[in-house]
Enzyme design. Structure first.
Site, mmCIF file in Angstrom:
data_model
loop_
_atom_site.group_PDB
_atom_site.id
_atom_site.type_symbol
_atom_site.label_atom_id
_atom_site.label_comp_id
_atom_site.label_asym_id
_atom_site.label_seq_id
_atom_site.Cartn_x
_atom_site.Cartn_y
_atom_site.Cartn_z
ATOM 1 C CG ASP A 229 -7.869 5.126 -9.191
ATOM 2 O OD1 ASP A 229 -8.056 6.244 -8.665
ATOM 3 O OD2 ASP A 229 -6.756 4.769 -9.637
ATOM 4 C CB ALA B 158 2.784 -0.718 -3.580
ATOM 5 C CG ASP C 156 -1.803 13.926 2.175
ATOM 6 O OD1 ASP C 156 -1.462 12.816 2.633
ATOM 7 O OD2 ASP C 156 -2.806 14.536 2.565
ATOM 8 C CB SER C 157 -3.887 12.263 -3.261
ATOM 9 O OG SER C 157 -3.401 10.946 -3.033
ATOM 10 C CG HIS D 115 6.376 3.613 3.685
ATOM 11 N ND1 HIS D 115 6.705 4.922 3.970
ATOM 12 C CD2 HIS D 115 7.383 2.858 4.200
ATOM 13 C CE1 HIS D 115 7.845 4.960 4.645
ATOM 14 N NE2 HIS D 115 8.277 3.724 4.791
#
Length: 214
Positions: free
Chosen positions: A166, A16, A74-75, A14
């Protein structure tokens, strides 16, 4: 290893930003990728204590709900000076009291925790991004693929590309953060390439080679 024959699958997410990246990576392979968000699936509780466990929970939930193969990711960011935190709780660090997520706040939490440890110099701010992909079928079969990229946590955040953490992650050997890179630069991979840069692209490379023969 089971090969993936279907050309339609569900992206079990979910998020985006994550959905966009997965579609960017899987698009050149000729797949139609629906998302769990598009299909209004309920998000399963991520009760695992490893990336592999949580990726499996998400992929199996979407595969069984849709009757189609499902691909989850999964990160997280694992910072050495913080004992591997945020790790599997990477998204939790961004959660506000109202349930929304604020990654600017999360990045500030990481920075505050590092400063509390006296981790100011680059060599004391080593970290890695980890991505585990899970490909699940409705019959319960799963395949797992793990990708990692080493780097450093920098401050202040730099760049507005990507998502999540990031802007504060600078991969080793580069002078720019993931937040300053285009999607093409960040991933550094397309089907058939022998190398990949981002954690997610490295996991996708294994997925493509193993399940698609690409």
């Amino acid at each position: 290893m089971r090969r993936l024959i279907d050309k339609t699958l569900v992206v079990a997410s979910h998020n985006a930003g994550k959905i966009r990246e997965i579609r960017d990576l899987i698009g050149p392979l000729g797949f139609e990728a629906k998302s769990a968000a598009d299909l209004n699936f309920v998000e399963p509780d991520e009760t695992g204590t490893t990336f592999e466990e949580n990726a499996t929970i998400k992929a199996l939930a979407s595969a069984k709900a849709s009757g189609l193969p499902a691909l989850s990711d999964d990160s997280g960011l694992a910072v050495d000076a913080l004992g591997g935190a945020p790790g599997v709780y990477t998204a939790n660090w961004a959660e506000r009291e109202d349930g929304s997520r604020d990654f600017q706040m999360a990045m500030e939490k990481v920075e505050e925790a590092l400063r509390a440890k006296g981790a100011v110099k680059p060599e004391s701010r080593t970290a890695r991004f980890v991505s585990v992909l899970c490909l699940a079928w409705p019959d319960g079969h799963v395949e797992l693929f793990r990708g990692e990229v080493e780097g450093y946590v920098v401050w202040p955040p730099r760049g507005t590309s990507g998502f999540g953490y990031d802007p504060v992650f600078q991969p080793k050997g580069y002078d720019t953060t993931f937040g300053e890179m285009s999607a093409e630069e960040k991933h550094g991979w397309k089907p058939g390439d022998s190398e990949a840069l981002s954690h997610r692209a490295r996991a996708f490379k294994l997925f493509a080679e193993t399940c698609l023969g690409a």
